[in-house]
Design a protein around this motif. Sequence first.
Motif, short mmCIF file in Angstrom:
data_model
loop_
_atom_site.label_atom_id
_atom_site.label_comp_id
_atom_site.label_asym_id
_atom_site.label_seq_id
_atom_site.Cartn_x
_atom_site.Cartn_y
_atom_site.Cartn_z
N VAL A 30 0.86 -1.18 0.00
CA VAL A 30 0.00 0.00 0.00
C VAL A 30 0.89 1.24 0.00
CG1 VAL A 30 -1.79 1.28 1.23
CG2 VAL A 30 -1.83 -1.23 1.23
N THR A 77 -7.97 0.69 6.09
CA THR A 77 -7.38 -0.11 5.00
C THR A 77 -6.51 -1.22 5.58
OG1 THR A 77 -7.42 1.79 3.50
CG2 THR A 77 -5.92 -0.02 2.94
N LEU A 118 -3.44 4.65 -1.95
CA LEU A 118 -4.35 5.56 -1.26
C LEU A 118 -3.91 6.99 -1.57
CD1 LEU A 118 -4.49 3.82 2.26
CD2 LEU A 118 -6.25 3.76 0.46
N VAL A 160 -12.06 1.25 -0.51
CA VAL A 160 -11.07 0.22 -0.22
C VAL A 160 -11.64 -1.18 -0.40
CG1 VAL A 160 -9.60 -0.76 1.60
CG2 VAL A 160 -9.67 1.72 1.23
#
Length: 181
Positions: free
Chosen positions: A6, A25, A104, A169
């Motif tokens: 991520v 997340t 993100l 998400v």
Amino acid sequence: MAAICVFCASSRTLDQRWLELAAETGAQLARRGHTLVSGGGCVGMMGALADGARAAGGRTLGVIPQSLVDLEVADLASDELLVTESMADRKTLMIEKSDAFLTLPGGLGTLDELFEVWTTATLALHAKPMVLVDTDGFYRPMLDWLAALADQTFLKPAGLDLLAVARTVPEALDTIESRLT
């Protein structure tokens, strides 16, 4: 399950909603049985992401350059923390250790990481799923610009199609899981 990298912001001055998005997340990754691969930092969204994953019982793998360890921003609570010599080495190792990538909201560092994995995918150096989470239209201006690049043939439509875009998400994780081979 998968090791999912991520990319997100590490700024200490973000609005609380972004920190909450990152923590959730991490928790969702853990609840789905995935390992979190991150930039190995303990601040901003990156820190909230790792904390969220661990709080939900997930495994975390951080990859961080020595220069950031020296600044005392390393996530020392990581289940595994790999220290690299440089930022370039960090990105290479993150790509090697991950089965998929989720991006993100973030700034220059986040975009650098996104474009690195996306560019290497367009060159067929990997075929790992990549999903951009466009929360509240955060990335809409960039996506419009990229579409214009494709319209002007600076970017092949097939390259543009390698990056999936999700609004949430859960949608992003569903997309990643459906594309893992």
